[in-house]
Scaffold this active site. Sequence first.
Site, PDB file in Angstrom:
ATOM      1  N   TYR A 155     -32.077  22.872 110.209  1.00 12.85           N
ATOM      2  CA  TYR A 155     -33.343  22.150 110.398  1.00 12.85           C
ATOM      3  C   TYR A 155     -33.264  20.746 109.813  1.00 12.85           C
ATOM      4  CZ  TYR A 155     -38.305  21.204 110.532  1.00 12.85           C
ATOM      5  OH  TYR A 155     -39.530  20.653 110.801  1.00 12.85           O
ATOM      6  N   TRP A 170     -34.565  16.205 110.321  1.00  9.30           N
ATOM      7  CA  TRP A 170     -34.944  15.078 111.170  1.00  9.30           C
ATOM      8  C   TRP A 170     -33.764  14.240 111.632  1.00  9.30           C
ATOM      9  CZ3 TRP A 170     -39.428  11.746 112.393  1.00  9.30           C
ATOM     10  CH2 TRP A 170     -40.586  12.498 112.607  1.00  9.30           C
TER      11      TRP A 170
HETATM   12  N1  MGD Z   1     -44.171   7.631 106.381  1.00  8.15           N
HETATM   13  C1  MGD Z   1     -43.924   8.893 106.798  1.00  8.15           C
HETATM   14  N2  MGD Z   1     -44.573   9.396 107.871  1.00  8.15           N
HETATM   15  C2  MGD Z   1     -44.351  10.691 108.278  1.00  8.15           C
HETATM   16  C3  MGD Z   1     -43.396  11.506 107.622  1.00  8.15           C
HETATM   17  C4  MGD Z   1     -42.706  10.950 106.482  1.00  8.15           C
HETATM   18  O1  MGD Z   1     -41.873  11.608 105.836  1.00  8.15           O
HETATM   19  N3  MGD Z   1     -42.999   9.653 106.105  1.00  8.15           N
HETATM   20  N4  MGD Z   1     -43.174  12.796 108.062  1.00  8.15           N
HETATM   21  C5  MGD Z   1     -43.543  13.138 109.447  1.00  8.15           C
HETATM   22  C6  MGD Z   1     -43.581  14.602 109.587  1.00  8.15           C
HETATM   23  S1  MGD Z   1     -42.097  15.456 109.542  1.00  8.15           S
HETATM   24  C7  MGD Z   1     -44.715  15.306 109.773  1.00  8.15           C
HETATM   25  S2  MGD Z   1     -44.626  17.009 109.997  1.00  8.15           S
HETATM   26  C8  MGD Z   1     -46.023  14.636 109.813  1.00  8.15           C
HETATM   27  C9  MGD Z   1     -46.890  15.446 108.844  1.00  8.15           C
HETATM   28  O2  MGD Z   1     -48.165  15.261 108.968  1.00  8.15           O
HETATM   29  P1  MGD Z   1     -49.167  16.070 107.987  1.00  8.15           P
HETATM   30  O3  MGD Z   1     -48.605  17.332 107.579  1.00  8.15           O
HETATM   31  O4  MGD Z   1     -50.431  16.140 108.706  1.00  8.15           O
HETATM   32  O5  MGD Z   1     -49.280  15.026 106.784  1.00  8.15           O
HETATM   33  P2  MGD Z   1     -49.347  15.126 105.200  1.00  8.15           P
HETATM   34  O6  MGD Z   1     -49.224  13.717 104.743  1.00  8.15           O
HETATM   35  O7  MGD Z   1     -48.389  16.108 104.648  1.00  8.15           O
HETATM   36  O8  MGD Z   1     -50.813  15.676 104.904  1.00  8.15           O
HETATM   37  C10 MGD Z   1     -51.971  14.944 105.271  1.00  8.15           C
HETATM   38  C11 MGD Z   1     -53.045  15.078 104.215  1.00  8.15           C
HETATM   39  O9  MGD Z   1     -53.597  16.384 104.218  1.00  8.15           O
HETATM   40  C12 MGD Z   1     -54.272  16.554 102.966  1.00  8.15           C
HETATM   41  N5  MGD Z   1     -54.319  17.969 102.628  1.00  8.15           N
HETATM   42  C13 MGD Z   1     -53.359  18.727 102.052  1.00  8.15           C
HETATM   43  N6  MGD Z   1     -53.780  19.992 101.883  1.00  8.15           N
HETATM   44  C14 MGD Z   1     -55.041  20.053 102.367  1.00  8.15           C
HETATM   45  C15 MGD Z   1     -56.032  21.077 102.482  1.00  8.15           C
HETATM   46  O10 MGD Z   1     -55.838  22.237 102.105  1.00  8.15           O
HETATM   47  N7  MGD Z   1     -57.214  20.736 103.059  1.00  8.15           N
HETATM   48  C16 MGD Z   1     -57.469  19.486 103.503  1.00  8.15           C
HETATM   49  N8  MGD Z   1     -58.643  19.253 104.095  1.00  8.15           N
HETATM   50  N9  MGD Z   1     -56.573  18.487 103.384  1.00  8.15           N
HETATM   51  C17 MGD Z   1     -55.368  18.766 102.833  1.00  8.15           C
HETATM   52  C18 MGD Z   1     -53.477  15.776 101.941  1.00  8.15           C
HETATM   53  O11 MGD Z   1     -54.335  15.053 101.087  1.00  8.15           O
HETATM   54  C19 MGD Z   1     -52.531  14.933 102.802  1.00  8.15           C
HETATM   55  O12 MGD Z   1     -52.479  13.572 102.416  1.00  8.15           O
HETATM   56  O13 MGD Z   1     -45.960  13.294 109.313  1.00  8.15           O
HETATM   57  C20 MGD Z   1     -44.889  12.531 109.854  1.00  8.15           C
HETATM   58  N10 MGD Z   1     -45.036  11.166 109.354  1.00  8.15           N
HETATM   59  N1  MGD Z   2     -43.316  20.793  99.510  1.00  5.28           N
HETATM   60  C1  MGD Z   2     -43.199  20.368 100.772  1.00  5.28           C
HETATM   61  N2  MGD Z   2     -42.022  20.540 101.418  1.00  5.28           N
HETATM   62  C2  MGD Z   2     -41.888  20.096 102.694  1.00  5.28           C
HETATM   63  C3  MGD Z   2     -42.958  19.445 103.363  1.00  5.28           C
HETATM   64  C4  MGD Z   2     -44.188  19.288 102.660  1.00  5.28           C
HETATM   65  O1  MGD Z   2     -45.162  18.740 103.209  1.00  5.28           O
HETATM   66  N3  MGD Z   2     -44.264  19.746 101.365  1.00  5.28           N
HETATM   67  N4  MGD Z   2     -42.796  19.014 104.648  1.00  5.28           N
HETATM   68  C5  MGD Z   2     -41.825  19.733 105.467  1.00  5.28           C
HETATM   69  C6  MGD Z   2     -41.600  19.035 106.730  1.00  5.28           C
HETATM   70  S1  MGD Z   2     -42.991  18.827 107.730  1.00  5.28           S
HETATM   71  C7  MGD Z   2     -40.381  18.612 107.142  1.00  5.28           C
HETATM   72  S2  MGD Z   2     -40.221  17.976 108.735  1.00  5.28           S
HETATM   73  C8  MGD Z   2     -39.188  18.752 106.289  1.00  5.28           C
HETATM   74  C9  MGD Z   2     -38.242  17.557 106.388  1.00  5.28           C
HETATM   75  O2  MGD Z   2     -36.991  17.900 105.907  1.00  5.28           O
HETATM   76  P1  MGD Z   2     -35.650  17.232 106.452  1.00  5.28           P
HETATM   77  O3  MGD Z   2     -35.795  16.854 107.891  1.00  5.28           O
HETATM   78  O4  MGD Z   2     -34.526  18.106 106.083  1.00  5.28           O
HETATM   79  O5  MGD Z   2     -35.615  15.904 105.596  1.00  5.28           O
HETATM   80  P2  MGD Z   2     -34.772  14.576 105.755  1.00  5.28           P
HETATM   81  O6  MGD Z   2     -34.734  13.946 104.420  1.00  5.28           O
HETATM   82  O7  MGD Z   2     -35.314  13.756 106.886  1.00  5.28           O
HETATM   83  O8  MGD Z   2     -33.315  15.118 106.096  1.00  5.28           O
HETATM   84  C10 MGD Z   2     -32.514  14.577 107.074  1.00  5.28           C
HETATM   85  C11 MGD Z   2     -31.084  14.507 106.551  1.00  5.28           C
HETATM   86  O9  MGD Z   2     -30.236  14.181 107.659  1.00  5.28           O
HETATM   87  C12 MGD Z   2     -29.331  13.150 107.280  1.00  5.28           C
HETATM   88  N5  MGD Z   2     -28.967  12.432 108.515  1.00  5.28           N
HETATM   89  C13 MGD Z   2     -29.586  11.383 109.095  1.00  5.28           C
HETATM   90  N6  MGD Z   2     -28.952  11.030 110.217  1.00  5.28           N
HETATM   91  C14 MGD Z   2     -27.911  11.876 110.375  1.00  5.28           C
HETATM   92  C15 MGD Z   2     -26.883  12.016 111.356  1.00  5.28           C
HETATM   93  O10 MGD Z   2     -26.810  11.288 112.334  1.00  5.28           O
HETATM   94  N7  MGD Z   2     -25.993  13.050 111.184  1.00  5.28           N
HETATM   95  C16 MGD Z   2     -26.037  13.890 110.117  1.00  5.28           C
HETATM   96  N8  MGD Z   2     -25.107  14.861 110.024  1.00  5.28           N
HETATM   97  N9  MGD Z   2     -26.981  13.744 109.148  1.00  5.28           N
HETATM   98  C17 MGD Z   2     -27.905  12.769 109.289  1.00  5.28           C
HETATM   99  C18 MGD Z   2     -30.096  12.310 106.285  1.00  5.28           C
HETATM  100  O11 MGD Z   2     -29.217  11.540 105.467  1.00  5.28           O
HETATM  101  C19 MGD Z   2     -30.884  13.406 105.521  1.00  5.28           C
HETATM  102  O12 MGD Z   2     -30.153  13.877 104.428  1.00  5.28           O
HETATM  103  O13 MGD Z   2     -39.589  18.927 104.924  1.00  5.28           O
HETATM  104  C20 MGD Z   2     -40.491  20.021 104.757  1.00  5.28           C
HETATM  105  N10 MGD Z   2     -40.695  20.283 103.328  1.00  5.28           N
HETATM  106 MO    MO Z   3     -42.359  17.681 109.655  1.00  4.26          MO
END
Ligand code: MGD
Ligand code: MGD
Ligand code: MO
Length: 735
Positions: free
Chosen positions: A117, A119
């Site tokens: 898993y 990004w």
């Molecule tokens: N800059 C930036 N942008 C991203 C990402 C990133 O790593 N960096 N990640 C991307 C990814 S992988 C995803 S999945 C999306 C995620 O998108 P989301 O999961 O929707 O985003 P989060 O910022 O984790 O959460 C949004 C807000 O929900 C609120 N929240 C948390 N728990 C609760 C709750 O129980 N109730 C309520 N009402 N609110 C709550 C928190 O205050 C939080 O700031 O964003 C994407 N966008």
């Molecule tokens: N507590 C908590 N945990 C969370 C979340 C949360 O809200 N709270 N959010 C969850 C969510 S929504 C997500 S999406 C995950 C995100 O978790 P990940 O997607 O695992 O996070 P990244 O740091 O984006 O990891 C991508 C890795 O791929 C490597 N990479 C980039 N490009 C390449 C490439 O071309 N080839 C290879 N081999 N490697 C590459 C980068 O250097 C990096 O180490 O985290 C989850 N975990």
């Molecule tokens: Mo995500």
Amino acid sequence: MADPLSTDKLIPTVAHWGAYLARVRDGRLIALEPHPLDPDPSPIGRGIVNAITSEARISEPMIRKSWLDHGPRAGDNARGQEPFVAVSWDRAFELVANALNDVRARHGNAAIFGGSYGWASAGRFHHAQSQLRRFLNLAGGYTTAVNSYSKGALEVILPHVVGDSVRDRPDTPGWLEIAANTKRVIAFGGLPPKNAQVFAGGMLKHDAAEGMDACRRAGVKFVNLGPQRDDIAAKLDAQWLPVRPGSDAAVMLALAHVLITEKLADFEFVSRACIGYDAFRAYVLGESDGVAKSPTWAAALAGLPASDIVALARQIAAQRTLMTVQWSLQRADHGEQVCWLAVALAALSGSMGRAGGGVGFGFPRAPGATPPFRISALPQGTNPVREFIPVARLSDALLGPGAPYDYDGEQRSYPDLRLIYWAGGNPFHHHQDLNRMRRAWQRPETIVIQDAFWTEAARHADVVLPVTTTLERNDIASGPGALMASHCAIAPVGAARSDHDIFAALAARLGFANAFTEGRDEMGWIRWLYDQARTAGPTLPPFEQFWRQGIVDLPAVLPPTPFAGLRENPGRHLLLTPSGKIELFSARIASFNYDDCPGHGAWIAPREWLGADAAKRHPIHLISNQPRARLHGQFDQGLASQASKIAGREPLRLHPHDATARGIKTGDVVRVFNDRGSFLAGAVLTEAIMPGVAQISTGAADGNPNMVTRDAGSSKLSQATSAMSTLVEIEKVSS
Ligand SMILES: Nc1nc2c(c(=O)[nH]1)N[C@H]1C(S)=C(S)[C@@H](COP(=O)(O)OP(=O)(O)OC[C@H]3O[C@@H](n4cnc5c(=O)[nH]c(N)nc54)[C@H](O)[C@@H]3O)O[C@H]1N2
Ligand SMILES: Nc1nc2c(c(=O)[nH]1)N[C@H]1C(S)=C(S)[C@@H](COP(=O)(O)OP(=O)(O)OC[C@H]3O[C@@H](n4cnc5c(=O)[nH]c(N)nc54)[C@H](O)[C@@H]3O)O[C@H]1N2
Ligand SMILES: [Mo]
């Protein structure tokens, strides 16, 4: 592209957080300049330059010493604590091919875990997971992972409730659709602008700010229901209703209670388009369990005045209303329930099936996020192995081969995973309860990690293979509104190779080189991917022209309003649910007899939240959300992320009331802990967060909230992550 004033080259490159022009002087990367077509570039890009050649890069193939000396089956439990030995690529390929052959011969291909898993990078050809899976499929298959960390509970529950046709998928409409149609947006978890910076396939134009301006001009009213005031842009002038994290399901039920008891609900739509209303109503009114889900009842759970809930429900009934639910709400214990209840509430609201109304999950779509076609990633082929695990049950699987578990109506058992191959993700960033994971991670015989950087996952591997970054290869990106060429800007750093080249070399050793490459090199594949899309979208220019000009605009296509057909003619518009209708009660889910996911949306108290007994010892609810200054763990060492640090540590926000009680001031180093673990952070006091709640972003190499999060499935139905349901205590370490 040449810059007339210097000999610098400006080379187009595309990342998740934007398109940039890489300024290259004498073969060295000097700067990443925002693309001139980007109206609002993300600052994340700025930070990349210093990271590309930093110490954190993996410079050559590395093998953990005991694994090299004693082989994969030594079982020494020393991962993460041992030095690595540099080897040649040839030696690394030989070792990996032997390990794969050995596991295949002794345990079969299902013993290989290729769930991998993460990004990875934006480019569609060098999409690491597609490369890995294409390779493993040709090698006889692998155990995969299903669903996502992002929205695992939603992905499993919604098909039961509304089916899984794309036409009826309740995504949040775009900003412009909201501006044109919606009167009020009730945003559970806000609409955090920080999250609009990124897009998985690459991003050219950051236009969320423009979309918000349009909403403002149109006079759309916003309500932010959640623990943080600034989860929504200040310019939207939202009303903030602080609610305790994890209590949203109770609030949704109480809103439904008002709509039902005050006879404000859209009973006509409910009777035509839904089934199971009677069971749902009996639960809401307390007829089935003796507890009326009234505003007073919910107010006590959510910490919100009952009068606010009543007022909100009346507004919902009176105006075209959109309820948005951020995915973080379902990344929680019983996270399925907010998804189901939001749909039920929308069905009662009168706005469902009408433009800009009803329910939307996730952030508003960028215009053009739904192109008429898209560039797919490299074809993966088919996996001969049927075995899978729910993605967030990784540690459970590694710790308990053969152990039984429930998932979406099936009784399954965990496979015996002997070899892990990970490319493009960082489980030591993204998985919960990392102390438990570290124990689980000692179980397999071999762990191969491909990354450009020494992540914590790489440090805990046996074989570490260095890959190039986007800047070191050619690719094609496909984001909202545009196809983008990403040109190779600099030579590979150290001995790094692309994932594709690594798998091509391994495929040659395993005897299927031609099947893997089909005789194409990097540019051959990029051209092939482009031409595939061109067949579907005849307006695209020839490849040479696209590659030269770098960008092809794609027309935005407005997706249909979800459930519009259902409102118009439910007899002819059937959903892909057993009844063909929205299931407010699901006979199928009820038949699973799960104690943690009954037959209709319900309030089930999370194991950890401010209302739990556990809050006596650990009285702070920890929110770990997406970072503003980076993407997950990527480029934490970059300038943008480093500039956000407090006292050199990842910022942790808490309310002055909680801070003062603990003698904590802004700038202090604090320890955040519970029985599972601890981490250090830099304190920031703010009234933008409600008392009793603290927030830290995910992804910092130091200060990782997953040291304390709980590693348990959201429910037996979806087994998704429940990271958000975490209680902690906080203490001052130093100022
Ligand atoms: N800059 C930036 N942008 C991203 C990402 C990133 O790593 N960096 N990640 C991307 C990814 S992988 C995803 S999945 C999306 C995620 O998108 P989301 O999961 O929707 O985003 P989060 O910022 O984790 O959460 C949004 C807000 O929900 C609120 N929240 C948390 N728990 C609760 C709750 O129980 N109730 C309520 N009402 N609110 C709550 C928190 O205050 C939080 O700031 O964003 C994407 N966008
Ligand atoms: N507590 C908590 N945990 C969370 C979340 C949360 O809200 N709270 N959010 C969850 C969510 S929504 C997500 S999406 C995950 C995100 O978790 P990940 O997607 O695992 O996070 P990244 O740091 O984006 O990891 C991508 C890795 O791929 C490597 N990479 C980039 N490009 C390449 C490439 O071309 N080839 C290879 N081999 N490697 C590459 C980068 O250097 C990096 O180490 O985290 C989850 N975990
Ligand atoms: Mo995500």
